[in-house]
Design a protein around this motif. Structure first.
Motif, PDB file in Angstrom:
ATOM      1  N   LEU A 221      -7.306 -10.130   8.138  1.00 33.29           N
ATOM      2  CA  LEU A 221      -7.622 -11.102   7.256  1.00 33.29           C
ATOM      3  C   LEU A 221      -6.578 -11.959   6.371  1.00 33.29           C
ATOM      4  O   LEU A 221      -6.645 -13.121   6.143  1.00 33.29           O
ATOM      5  CB  LEU A 221      -8.667 -10.734   6.368  1.00 33.29           C
ATOM      6  CG  LEU A 221     -10.227 -10.330   6.988  1.00 33.29           C
ATOM      7  CD1 LEU A 221     -11.153 -10.040   6.013  1.00 33.29           C
ATOM      8  CD2 LEU A 221     -10.694 -11.550   7.834  1.00 33.29           C
ATOM      9  N   HIS A 222      -5.760 -10.977   5.943  1.00 35.41           N
ATOM     10  CA  HIS A 222      -4.791 -11.613   5.186  1.00 35.41           C
ATOM     11  C   HIS A 222      -3.267 -11.479   5.743  1.00 35.41           C
ATOM     12  O   HIS A 222      -2.077 -11.618   4.904  1.00 35.41           O
ATOM     13  CB  HIS A 222      -4.724 -10.660   3.661  1.00 35.41           C
ATOM     14  CG  HIS A 222      -6.098 -11.063   3.082  1.00 35.41           C
ATOM     15  ND1 HIS A 222      -6.011 -12.193   2.166  1.00 35.41           N
ATOM     16  CD2 HIS A 222      -7.047 -10.303   2.749  1.00 35.41           C
ATOM     17  CE1 HIS A 222      -7.222 -12.275   1.628  1.00 35.41           C
ATOM     18  NE2 HIS A 222      -8.006 -11.246   1.938  1.00 35.41           N
ATOM     19  N   GLY A 223      -2.945 -10.867   6.786  1.00 35.63           N
ATOM     20  CA  GLY A 223      -1.714 -10.948   7.366  1.00 35.63           C
ATOM     21  C   GLY A 223      -0.712  -9.969   7.168  1.00 35.63           C
ATOM     22  O   GLY A 223       0.534 -10.251   7.407  1.00 35.63           O
ATOM     23  N   VAL A 251      -9.608  -4.740  -4.878  1.00 37.56           N
ATOM     24  CA  VAL A 251      -9.188  -6.035  -5.370  1.00 37.56           C
ATOM     25  C   VAL A 251      -7.666  -6.165  -5.570  1.00 37.56           C
ATOM     26  O   VAL A 251      -7.085  -7.119  -5.136  1.00 37.56           O
ATOM     27  CB  VAL A 251      -9.639  -5.984  -6.869  1.00 37.56           C
ATOM     28  CG1 VAL A 251      -9.139  -7.116  -7.793  1.00 37.56           C
ATOM     29  CG2 VAL A 251     -11.153  -6.379  -6.725  1.00 37.56           C
ATOM     30  N   GLU A 252      -7.191  -4.757  -5.608  1.00 30.71           N
ATOM     31  CA  GLU A 252      -5.536  -4.811  -5.833  1.00 30.71           C
ATOM     32  C   GLU A 252      -4.835  -5.120  -4.537  1.00 30.71           C
ATOM     33  O   GLU A 252      -3.883  -5.623  -4.369  1.00 30.71           O
ATOM     34  CB  GLU A 252      -5.352  -3.394  -6.578  1.00 30.71           C
ATOM     35  CG  GLU A 252      -3.732  -3.207  -6.605  1.00 30.71           C
ATOM     36  CD  GLU A 252      -3.049  -3.976  -7.595  1.00 30.71           C
ATOM     37  OE1 GLU A 252      -1.807  -4.248  -7.405  1.00 30.71           O
ATOM     38  OE2 GLU A 252      -3.679  -4.931  -8.244  1.00 30.71           O
ATOM     39  N   LEU A 253      -5.508  -4.203  -3.637  1.00 28.13           N
ATOM     40  CA  LEU A 253      -4.842  -4.628  -2.121  1.00 28.13           C
ATOM     41  C   LEU A 253      -4.710  -5.960  -1.739  1.00 28.13           C
ATOM     42  O   LEU A 253      -3.987  -6.465  -1.110  1.00 28.13           O
ATOM     43  CB  LEU A 253      -5.605  -3.689  -0.971  1.00 28.13           C
ATOM     44  CG  LEU A 253      -5.265  -2.188  -1.187  1.00 28.13           C
ATOM     45  CD1 LEU A 253      -6.236  -1.598  -0.226  1.00 28.13           C
ATOM     46  CD2 LEU A 253      -3.827  -1.983  -0.972  1.00 28.13           C
ATOM     47  N   ALA A 257      -1.451  -8.409  -1.202  1.00 31.29           N
ATOM     48  CA  ALA A 257      -1.386  -9.170   0.292  1.00 31.29           C
ATOM     49  C   ALA A 257      -1.302 -10.623  -0.035  1.00 31.29           C
ATOM     50  O   ALA A 257      -0.247 -11.126   0.477  1.00 31.29           O
ATOM     51  CB  ALA A 257      -2.454  -8.927   0.810  1.00 31.29           C
ATOM     52  N   VAL A 258      -1.759 -11.306  -0.835  1.00 30.82           N
ATOM     53  CA  VAL A 258      -1.955 -12.758  -1.124  1.00 30.82           C
ATOM     54  C   VAL A 258      -0.426 -12.930  -1.624  1.00 30.82           C
ATOM     55  O   VAL A 258       0.137 -13.981  -1.496  1.00 30.82           O
ATOM     56  CB  VAL A 258      -2.829 -13.218  -2.023  1.00 30.82           C
ATOM     57  CG1 VAL A 258      -2.665 -14.588  -2.528  1.00 30.82           C
ATOM     58  CG2 VAL A 258      -4.527 -13.115  -1.316  1.00 30.82           C
ATOM     59  N   ARG A 259      -0.077 -12.145  -2.715  1.00 34.59           N
ATOM     60  CA  ARG A 259       1.073 -12.270  -3.381  1.00 34.59           C
ATOM     61  C   ARG A 259       2.276 -12.201  -2.226  1.00 34.59           C
ATOM     62  O   ARG A 259       3.347 -12.924  -2.023  1.00 34.59           O
ATOM     63  CB  ARG A 259       1.495 -11.305  -4.484  1.00 34.59           C
ATOM     64  CG  ARG A 259       2.705 -11.541  -5.230  1.00 34.59           C
ATOM     65  CD  ARG A 259       2.976 -10.474  -6.318  1.00 34.59           C
ATOM     66  NE  ARG A 259       2.887  -8.910  -5.622  1.00 34.59           N
ATOM     67  CZ  ARG A 259       2.916  -7.870  -6.331  1.00 34.59           C
ATOM     68  NH1 ARG A 259       3.059  -7.992  -7.881  1.00 34.59           N
ATOM     69  NH2 ARG A 259       2.895  -6.815  -5.758  1.00 34.59           N
ATOM     70  N   ARG A 260       2.201 -11.209  -1.300  1.00 33.52           N
ATOM     71  CA  ARG A 260       3.473 -10.929  -0.292  1.00 33.52           C
ATOM     72  C   ARG A 260       3.369 -12.054   0.689  1.00 33.52           C
ATOM     73  O   ARG A 260       4.512 -12.563   1.164  1.00 33.52           O
ATOM     74  CB  ARG A 260       3.003  -9.524   0.521  1.00 33.52           C
ATOM     75  CG  ARG A 260       3.963  -9.178   1.220  1.00 33.52           C
ATOM     76  CD  ARG A 260       3.904  -7.654   1.891  1.00 33.52           C
ATOM     77  NE  ARG A 260       4.061  -6.888   0.473  1.00 33.52           N
ATOM     78  CZ  ARG A 260       3.125  -6.135   0.174  1.00 33.52           C
ATOM     79  NH1 ARG A 260       1.832  -6.030   0.650  1.00 33.52           N
ATOM     80  NH2 ARG A 260       3.358  -5.238  -1.259  1.00 33.52           N
ATOM     81  N   THR A 261       2.191 -12.492   1.226  1.00 31.08           N
ATOM     82  CA  THR A 261       2.261 -13.589   2.194  1.00 31.08           C
ATOM     83  C   THR A 261       2.433 -14.922   1.683  1.00 31.08           C
ATOM     84  O   THR A 261       2.753 -15.896   2.439  1.00 31.08           O
ATOM     85  CB  THR A 261       0.974 -13.494   3.021  1.00 31.08           C
ATOM     86  OG1 THR A 261      -0.141 -13.631   2.202  1.00 31.08           O
ATOM     87  CG2 THR A 261       0.862 -11.948   3.780  1.00 31.08           C
ATOM     88  N   VAL A 700       5.804 -15.749   4.869  1.00 30.41           N
ATOM     89  CA  VAL A 700       5.821 -14.170   4.883  1.00 30.41           C
ATOM     90  C   VAL A 700       7.179 -14.229   3.977  1.00 30.41           C
ATOM     91  O   VAL A 700       8.086 -15.112   3.774  1.00 30.41           O
ATOM     92  CB  VAL A 700       6.173 -13.486   6.385  1.00 30.41           C
ATOM     93  CG1 VAL A 700       5.107 -13.626   7.132  1.00 30.41           C
ATOM     94  CG2 VAL A 700       7.339 -14.429   6.975  1.00 30.41           C
ATOM     95  N   GLU A 701       7.421 -12.912   3.205  1.00 34.53           N
ATOM     96  CA  GLU A 701       8.717 -12.463   2.631  1.00 34.53           C
ATOM     97  C   GLU A 701       9.711 -11.918   3.646  1.00 34.53           C
ATOM     98  O   GLU A 701       9.141 -11.046   4.246  1.00 34.53           O
ATOM     99  CB  GLU A 701       8.616 -11.529   1.645  1.00 34.53           C
ATOM    100  CG  GLU A 701       7.621 -12.255   0.584  1.00 34.53           C
ATOM    101  CD  GLU A 701       7.310 -11.603  -0.684  1.00 34.53           C
ATOM    102  OE1 GLU A 701       6.880 -11.784  -1.590  1.00 34.53           O
ATOM    103  OE2 GLU A 701       7.899 -10.074  -0.675  1.00 34.53           O
ATOM    104  N   ARG A 702      11.014 -12.374   3.869  1.00 39.84           N
ATOM    105  CA  ARG A 702      11.722 -11.774   4.816  1.00 39.84           C
ATOM    106  C   ARG A 702      12.414 -10.562   4.092  1.00 39.84           C
ATOM    107  O   ARG A 702      12.956  -9.688   5.074  1.00 39.84           O
ATOM    108  CB  ARG A 702      12.732 -12.772   5.092  1.00 39.84           C
ATOM    109  CG  ARG A 702      12.181 -14.244   5.706  1.00 39.84           C
ATOM    110  CD  ARG A 702      13.444 -15.280   5.695  1.00 39.84           C
ATOM    111  NE  ARG A 702      12.964 -16.410   6.329  1.00 39.84           N
ATOM    112  CZ  ARG A 702      12.777 -16.644   7.796  1.00 39.84           C
ATOM    113  NH1 ARG A 702      13.311 -15.654   8.261  1.00 39.84           N
ATOM    114  NH2 ARG A 702      12.202 -17.843   8.072  1.00 39.84           N
ATOM    115  N   ASP A 703      12.663 -10.239   3.137  1.00 36.18           N
ATOM    116  CA  ASP A 703      13.499  -9.128   2.280  1.00 36.18           C
ATOM    117  C   ASP A 703      12.863  -7.912   2.332  1.00 36.18           C
ATOM    118  O   ASP A 703      13.815  -7.038   2.308  1.00 36.18           O
ATOM    119  CB  ASP A 703      14.257  -9.499   1.154  1.00 36.18           C
ATOM    120  CG  ASP A 703      13.276 -10.067   0.214  1.00 36.18           C
ATOM    121  OD1 ASP A 703      13.634 -10.250  -0.917  1.00 36.18           O
ATOM    122  OD2 ASP A 703      12.301 -10.494   0.408  1.00 36.18           O
TER     123      ASP A 703
END
Length: 707
Positions: A221-223, A251-253, A257-261, A700-703
């Motif tokens: 769902l969140h990638g 909620v935290e997970l 995920a939203v912050r990361r993707t 996505v975050e590359r690092d």
């Protein structure tokens, strides 16, 4: 023409109301004749005509009160758990009937317990009559099904692109690829059997090391599944115990995920999320854990719940099915004990109620919400049906109990497919699972100690042996427990590092056949050398135990190492799908290597042993069908997709997504689909094929996440 059409519809509605009223009146008359504590006439006697009029008044008053009062009562009880509301249904319906009898001319009388029976029977008969009449009228049938969904459906959005298709993703929680094939072949799931290789294509996929819903559904769902090492884990930096099916953790997970993707999720464009751990960015949600703690209007998770139970006929039918399911579980559990089934675990306490909620209440509410979503024309719907997973944990993934649940789910799939014919746009129905389940005796049942007790013994902490109530292999189990305790308490040999003392109690968390051990008194991830200094016998005794497949620990010399039986020790950089990981299947080394890179990986990661010939593992919790680690069918879920959609393995169809960095560090080859993040990309591609390029692609975050 419009005026004539309106009169025709009004006449049809009036005819249906009259028919339902007449049938309800007849039902009330029959019940009055059968039940001694239910009367529709005074003690001195009245004529049949007068009694019939009283019954008609009573049926009308009960129907009117039900239509007007019931939705208000259900809305007032939205904060009551669904399990409790299901049990209150009978009481509430009986109360409405008693009120109706007091309001009608001539009156009537009923014992409160009898009123509950009469109200339930009348609601069931009225619902059956109304449905039978409505099915003959397509417009009426659509309106009836639409009322099962949220009242706030955004019909305009669905109508804005009537030529495009919507997609319904139905997750059969815990149903592995082989289980689905077997159920279709054996006639347990005829709907699925009719789809395979005719209208749909079946594709297996492979999970990461953490083969459980918290990781897989977050990825779908969140990638991203990054830094989700298990179903339960301890975070040393925050002191937080994360459990995937707890609201605060969900909620935290989702927030991470939203912050990361940098993306809201799969369902951000006119989507609906039903019965899931996470919302997927959907605006319309029902029974979604990650939004269940929101207050006021921000919490829409109970919208579908209200819409379903606002129809008293639905409430009564589900409540009756709930009670029947509780009885079925008690009967099946007793039969298992009488047969002497092994392996077997306890199924008492609240479990019959939990099972009934998963197999009846959650199924009914979610299916009704999905049908309403389709009739509202939503672009994308993702729903999780958890019934099989719950039953398979306690009865076994290949048991007759689990097969009966699969048959019930198949009937729900058929209902959804039929309802799609009445939707304002065409729909593609995609069936998928998040993981499978592997059978096997529990670690405690096989070896006489829980893993927590074994770890505590290896740390020099007291262990209290408990008498096991499981008769399966009791003598061998006790001998194995004695041997394990003896090995863990061995005296240090020459060359051992000096023992540093027991320190704080270790935290041992089980996630199926995967366990995580953390030492909370040390802020960093302990190394193999530090653990050996503290507890010389712990790591090697665990690695050599027949119920344990391998361990993952950090090493000051090699970065990290995998420890296996017979003294096997492989640095993480040299790890392959052989040696300690032999038999765990292709990609096991990549999965372990990726988990080792997570910030919150435990001090000791423990995977149970796996027998490739029998497919059995040993769960570290009370489950005879488990998932969460490596070994067998638990890592082999499936995708069943319509032929109109591009094949999941079509590399050319992934376009720019394939050129981006891999969140999971795994690869999409021409023959295998690996990781929930890859499944997310496939589902996004299908949304684009059905609806156009406005479906956003995840950034996505590359690092941080490339391995």
């Amino acid at each position: 023409m419009r005026v004539a059409e309106r009169w025709r519809r009004a006449g049809g509605a009036l005819l249906r109301v009259t028919a339902v009223w007449a049938v309800s009146t007849l039902t009330m008359l029959v019940l009055a004749g059968l039940l001694p504590d239910f009367k529709l006439q005074s003690n001195d006697g009245e004529s049949l005509t007068r009694t019939s009029l009283t019954a008609a008044w009573g049926a009308g008053a009960f129907g009117l009160l039900t239509a007007l009062v019931w939705p208000l009562v259900v809305r007032a009880l939205l904060l009551v758990p669904a399990l409790v509301l299901g049990l209150l249904v009978f009481f509430l319906n009986g109360t409405l009937l008693l009120v109706a009898l007091r309001l009608i001319p001539g009156g009537g009388a009923a014992d409160p317990r009898t009123a509950i029976v009469v109200a339930a029977a009348m609601s069931a008969v009225a619902s059956a009559t109304s449905t039978a009449l409505a099915v003959r009228d397509d417009d009426a049938y659509r309106r009836r099904l639409s009322r099962l969904a949220t009242r706030r459906s955004r019909r305009a959005e669905g109508a804005s692109c009537p030529g495009s298709a919507g997609i319904v993703f139905l997750q059969l929680d815990g149903v592995g690829h082989e289980v689905l094939l077997r159920a279709a072949k054996d006639g347990v799931m005829p709907t699925v059997a009719a789809w395979i290789d005719t209208t749909h294509r079946l594709t297996p996929w492979r999970t990461d090391w953490s083969s459980q819903t918290g990781a897989s559904q977050l990825g779908i769902l969140h990638g991203t599944t990054y830094d989700v090492p298990a179903f339960r884990w301890y975070e040393k930096d925050t002191g937080r115990l994360m459990v995937s099916n707890r609201p605060a953790s969900a909620v935290e997970l989702q927030r991470r995920a939203v912050r990361r993707t940098g993306d809201g999720g799969l369902l951000t464009a006119d989507g609906a999320s039903r019965g899931n751990l996470f919302s997927g960015g959907a605006d319309q949600v029902a029974l979604v854990l990650s939004v269940s703690t929101r207050r006021g209007r921000a919490n829409r998770s109970r919208a579908g719940y209200f819409a379903y139970f606002s129809d008293p006929a639905n409430a009564v039918r589900t409540a009756l099915s709930f009670v029947a399911e509780v009885g079925r579980e008690i009967r099946q559990s007793l039969a298992s004990r009488l047969r002497g089934d092994c392996p077997r675990i306890g199924r008492g306490g609240l479990y019959p109620l939990v099972r009934a909620f998963a197999t009846v209440v959650e199924r009914d509410v979610v299916v009704a919400a999905v049908i309403g979503d389709m009739l509202a024309g939503r672009t994308a719907v993702y729903a999780d049906l958890v019934a099989y997973d719950e039953v398979a944990h306690h009865s076994g993934p290949h048991s007759r109990d689990a097969a009966q649940v699969l048959a019930s789910l198949d009937r729900s799939l058929a209902l959804i497919a039929r309802a799609a014919d009445h939707a304002p746009r065409p729909y593609r129905i995609v069936l998928l699972s998040d993981h499978g389940q592997s059978p096997g005796q529990t670690f405690e049942g096989a070896y006489g100690l829980t893993l927590r007790e074994a770890v505590r013994a290896g740390c020099g902490l007291p262990v209290t042996r408990r008498a096991s109530r499981n008769p399966c292999g009791a003598e061998a189990r006790d001998a194995a427990a004695d041997a394990l305790l003896g090995a863990l308490h061995r005296e240090p040999e020459e060359g051992d590092l000096p023992e540093a003392g027991p320190g704080a109690d270790p935290i041992v968390l089980a996630s199926g056949n995967l366990a995580l051990v953390s030492f909370p008194d040390v802020p960093h991830r302990l190394s193999r050398e530090e653990i050996d200094a503290r507890h010389p016998a712990l790591l090697r005794t665990l690695a050599d135990h027949p119920g344990i497949g391998f361990l993952l620990v950090r090493s000051e010399e090699h970065g990290s190492v995998v420890l296996g039986p017979g003294g096997a020790e492989v640095p993480i950089g040299e790890l392959r799908d052989d040696g300690p990981l032999a038999g765990f299947g292709p990609g096991a080394a990549d999965a372990v290597r990726r988990t080792d890179s997570f910030p919150h990986v435990a001090d000791i990661m423990i995977n149970s042993s796996y027998d490739p010939e029998t497919g059995r593992v040993h769960a570290f919790e009370s489950q005879i069908g488990s998932h969460g680690g490596l070994g067998g069918e638990q890592s082999q879920p499936f995708l069943l997709s319509p032929l109109e959609l591009s094949p999941p393995l079509a590399e050319h169809a992934d376009g720019p997504e394939l050129s981006g960095p891999e969140l999971s560090g795994t690869e999409l080859s021409g023959t295998e689909l690996v990781g929930a993040e890859r499944v997310h990309r496939v589902l996004r591609r299908w949304l684009g094929e059905c609806h156009g390029p406005e479906i956003p692609l995840a950034s996505v975050e590359r690092d941080h996440e490339r391995v």
